[in-house]
Design a protein around this motif. Structure first.
Motif, PDB file in Angstrom:
ATOM      1  N   LEU A  80       0.836  -1.194   0.000  1.00 32.42           N
ATOM      2  CA  LEU A  80       0.000   0.000   0.000  1.00 32.42           C
ATOM      3  C   LEU A  80       0.872   1.245   0.000  1.00 32.42           C
ATOM      4  O   LEU A  80       1.821   1.347   0.781  1.00 32.42           O
ATOM      5  CB  LEU A  80      -0.904   0.004   1.249  1.00 32.42           C
ATOM      6  CG  LEU A  80      -1.971   1.098   1.317  1.00 32.42           C
ATOM      7  CD1 LEU A  80      -3.053   0.853   0.268  1.00 32.42           C
ATOM      8  CD2 LEU A  80      -2.597   1.136   2.710  1.00 32.42           C
ATOM      9  N   HIS A  81       0.557   2.194  -0.901  1.00 31.20           N
ATOM     10  CA  HIS A  81       1.273   3.469  -0.973  1.00 31.20           C
ATOM     11  C   HIS A  81       0.279   4.621  -0.834  1.00 31.20           C
ATOM     12  O   HIS A  81      -0.884   4.493  -1.236  1.00 31.20           O
ATOM     13  CB  HIS A  81       2.027   3.598  -2.296  1.00 31.20           C
ATOM     14  CG  HIS A  81       3.009   2.490  -2.549  1.00 31.20           C
ATOM     15  ND1 HIS A  81       4.170   2.354  -1.837  1.00 31.20           N
ATOM     16  CD2 HIS A  81       2.975   1.457  -3.433  1.00 31.20           C
ATOM     17  CE1 HIS A  81       4.834   1.281  -2.277  1.00 31.20           C
ATOM     18  NE2 HIS A  81       4.126   0.723  -3.244  1.00 31.20           N
ATOM     19  N   ASP A 139      -5.085   5.932  -1.529  1.00 31.39           N
ATOM     20  CA  ASP A 139      -4.057   4.933  -1.283  1.00 31.39           C
ATOM     21  C   ASP A 139      -4.059   4.004  -2.488  1.00 31.39           C
ATOM     22  O   ASP A 139      -5.135   3.601  -2.961  1.00 31.39           O
ATOM     23  CB  ASP A 139      -4.364   4.138  -0.016  1.00 31.39           C
ATOM     24  CG  ASP A 139      -4.007   4.912   1.252  1.00 31.39           C
ATOM     25  OD1 ASP A 139      -3.602   6.082   1.135  1.00 31.39           O
ATOM     26  OD2 ASP A 139      -4.154   4.352   2.348  1.00 31.39           O
ATOM     27  N   LEU A 140      -2.893   3.683  -3.005  1.00 33.69           N
ATOM     28  CA  LEU A 140      -2.803   2.776  -4.140  1.00 33.69           C
ATOM     29  C   LEU A 140      -2.415   1.396  -3.626  1.00 33.69           C
ATOM     30  O   LEU A 140      -1.344   1.214  -3.043  1.00 33.69           O
ATOM     31  CB  LEU A 140      -1.780   3.270  -5.157  1.00 33.69           C
ATOM     32  CG  LEU A 140      -1.842   2.548  -6.521  1.00 33.69           C
ATOM     33  CD1 LEU A 140      -3.072   3.012  -7.307  1.00 33.69           C
ATOM     34  CD2 LEU A 140      -0.582   2.797  -7.338  1.00 33.69           C
ATOM     35  N   MET A 141      -3.295   0.444  -3.832  1.00 36.29           N
ATOM     36  CA  MET A 141      -3.061  -0.927  -3.407  1.00 36.29           C
ATOM     37  C   MET A 141      -2.587  -1.747  -4.596  1.00 36.29           C
ATOM     38  O   MET A 141      -3.251  -1.787  -5.637  1.00 36.29           O
ATOM     39  CB  MET A 141      -4.342  -1.538  -2.847  1.00 36.29           C
ATOM     40  CG  MET A 141      -4.189  -2.957  -2.335  1.00 36.29           C
ATOM     41  SD  MET A 141      -3.322  -3.039  -0.761  1.00 36.29           S
ATOM     42  CE  MET A 141      -4.541  -2.290   0.325  1.00 36.29           C
ATOM     43  N   VAL A 142      -1.436  -2.379  -4.471  1.00 33.56           N
ATOM     44  CA  VAL A 142      -0.924  -3.286  -5.500  1.00 33.56           C
ATOM     45  C   VAL A 142      -0.881  -4.674  -4.880  1.00 33.56           C
ATOM     46  O   VAL A 142      -0.251  -4.871  -3.839  1.00 33.56           O
ATOM     47  CB  VAL A 142       0.467  -2.853  -5.991  1.00 33.56           C
ATOM     48  CG1 VAL A 142       0.980  -3.816  -7.058  1.00 33.56           C
ATOM     49  CG2 VAL A 142       0.426  -1.431  -6.549  1.00 33.56           C
ATOM     50  N   VAL A 143      -1.545  -5.630  -5.514  1.00 31.58           N
ATOM     51  CA  VAL A 143      -1.729  -6.936  -4.891  1.00 31.58           C
ATOM     52  C   VAL A 143      -1.495  -8.056  -5.899  1.00 31.58           C
ATOM     53  O   VAL A 143      -1.934  -7.971  -7.049  1.00 31.58           O
ATOM     54  CB  VAL A 143      -3.144  -7.031  -4.256  1.00 31.58           C
ATOM     55  CG1 VAL A 143      -4.234  -6.743  -5.272  1.00 31.58           C
ATOM     56  CG2 VAL A 143      -3.365  -8.359  -3.580  1.00 31.58           C
ATOM     57  N   SER A 144      -0.795  -9.066  -5.472  1.00 27.55           N
ATOM     58  CA  SER A 144      -0.556 -10.259  -6.289  1.00 27.55           C
ATOM     59  C   SER A 144      -1.571 -11.321  -5.894  1.00 27.55           C
ATOM     60  O   SER A 144      -1.716 -11.642  -4.711  1.00 27.55           O
ATOM     61  CB  SER A 144       0.864 -10.769  -6.044  1.00 27.55           C
ATOM     62  OG  SER A 144       1.020 -12.079  -6.553  1.00 27.55           O
ATOM     63  N   ILE A 196      -4.200  -3.691  -9.340  1.00 27.87           N
ATOM     64  CA  ILE A 196      -3.939  -2.300  -8.962  1.00 27.87           C
ATOM     65  C   ILE A 196      -5.290  -1.694  -8.592  1.00 27.87           C
ATOM     66  O   ILE A 196      -6.184  -1.612  -9.436  1.00 27.87           O
ATOM     67  CB  ILE A 196      -3.306  -1.498 -10.113  1.00 27.87           C
ATOM     68  CG1 ILE A 196      -2.019  -2.165 -10.597  1.00 27.87           C
ATOM     69  CG2 ILE A 196      -3.043  -0.056  -9.679  1.00 27.87           C
ATOM     70  CD1 ILE A 196      -1.448  -1.533 -11.862  1.00 27.87           C
ATOM     71  N   MET A 197      -5.448  -1.272  -7.341  1.00 32.70           N
ATOM     72  CA  MET A 197      -6.721  -0.708  -6.891  1.00 32.70           C
ATOM     73  C   MET A 197      -6.503   0.707  -6.361  1.00 32.70           C
ATOM     74  O   MET A 197      -5.740   0.910  -5.414  1.00 32.70           O
ATOM     75  CB  MET A 197      -7.343  -1.590  -5.813  1.00 32.70           C
ATOM     76  CG  MET A 197      -7.687  -2.999  -6.298  1.00 32.70           C
ATOM     77  SD  MET A 197      -8.643  -3.976  -5.099  1.00 32.70           S
ATOM     78  CE  MET A 197      -7.409  -4.264  -3.829  1.00 32.70           C
TER      79      MET A 197
END
Length: 344
Positions: free
Chosen positions: A14-15, A105-110, A121-122
């Motif tokens: 999370l960024h 917040d930018l959520m990047v999830v595998s 990418i959410m």
């Protein structure tokens, strides 16, 4: 359509992308996926995957950073921290250049699915919450309500912009699944589709669900517009279309029109032209899973003042429900053998 039903979260980062800051706040660690956080992310991912606004897309041919970074990760050439940081930087640059794209917040999830791995990418826009503030005025306590804009969407709320990217392969039908919902404020202030066009660099393509939904919508709109005050004809058209949707893998619009309207050449042509003008192709691939869900319940709006909700089994059971034609274009709708009812 490629429906995803099995999802496993592998790792996530999370960024913070705050328009009031000069730089994004980039995380140096992956999220700790304890039970609570895992469930929170999983619910969001499942809601996105099941959202009827989810579209197929293909990356455009020109070089694109999001495409390159996602493939680096999916091909095992880079780690999620480095990839997600650059994905966040690219979004932040876009936000600052456009001026008023909402902070998030930018959520990047595998994730792993039954159809293979994907990188999600959410864009999790902040929601407006309220809290209290306590002030001391002349030795007295004053309590007020204060709005806050730092809350993440609850798991029951829908994310407006997200993408789930697949490993790229030759002759692949689509490269990613995308949701890009834009409100009127976004369109007025900085243009719509910035997420698809400028960030992801992709183009939306039709899938079987989109085609089926578009056909059903066009057929219903034609029926409402052209068969007013003729409930018997409306019922005949709707029943015939439901039958075709359930029984056929593909719908030939011209052949269906000829079957619906027999010797009524003008009605045949008008139906074909209306459906075509609605963006529906001559041959429609039927999404059986969407049809099954759509027809599971029937909602009837009767003469503007009666609402009726019926499940499909009851609707087709003549011992409980029947539509009787009166011969003058009107119909009787009969609910039979009622043993109990409640008032709400």
């Amino acid at each position: 359509m490629e429906y995803i039903k099995e999802i496993q979260i592998n790792e996530a980062v999370l960024h913070i992308l705050d328009n009031n800051s000069e730089e994004p706040v980039l995380n140096e660690y992956t999220l700790e996926l304890n039970e609570e956080i895992y469930k929170f992310l999983l619910r969001h991912i499942e809601r996105c995957i099941k959202d009827e606004e989810l579209k197929y897309a293909v990356f455009n041919e020109e070089r694109n950073i999001v495409k390159d970074l996602s493939q680096e990760y999916l091909n095992g050439e880079n780690n999620i921290l480095d990839v997600s940081k650059e994905l966040a930087r690219q979004m932040f640059k876009l936000m600052k250049s456009r001026g008023n794209i909402p902070s998030c917040d930018l959520m990047v999830v595998s994730i792993s699915t039954e159809h293979g791995p994907m990188l999600g990418i959410m864009k999790m826009d902040y929601i407006k919450n309220y809290t209290h503030s306590i002030d001391f005025i002349d030795d007295k306590i004053g309590i007020n309500i204060v709005p806050q804009f730092t809350g993440l969407p609850a798991s029951s709320q829908r994310i407006q912009k997200c993408a789930f990217i697949k490993p790229l392969k030759k002759e692949q039908k689509f490269n990613l699944m995308v949701i890009d919902k834009s409100n009127n404020k976004e369109k007025d202030e900085y243009g719509s589709n910035y997420f698809i066009n400028d960030y992801l660099g992709c183009s939306i393509i039709l899938n079987e669900r989109d085609m089926t939904k578009a056909f059903v919508s066009a057929a219903e709109n034609w029926t409402r517009n052209n068969l007013k005050e003729d409930a018997a004809s409306q019922e005949a058209v709707r029943s015939a279309i439901k039958k075709v949707l359930k029984e056929e893998e593909h719908i030939d619009v011209k052949a269906l029109s000829e079957d619906l309207f027999k010797d009524q050449f003008e009605a045949q042509q008008d139906f074909i032209q209306f459906v075509s003008a609605s963006g529906v192709e001559e041959k429609v691939s039927v999404d059986k899973e969407w049809v099954s869900k759509k027809l599971k319940r029937v909602r009837l709006k009767i003469d503007k003042d009666i609402d009726l909700y019926i499940n499909e089994e009851t609707y087709n059971d003549e011992s409980r429900f029947e539509i009787q034609k009166n011969g003058d274009g009107s119909i009787n709708i009969v609910i039979k053998h009622v043993m109990n009812y409640i008032e709400k």
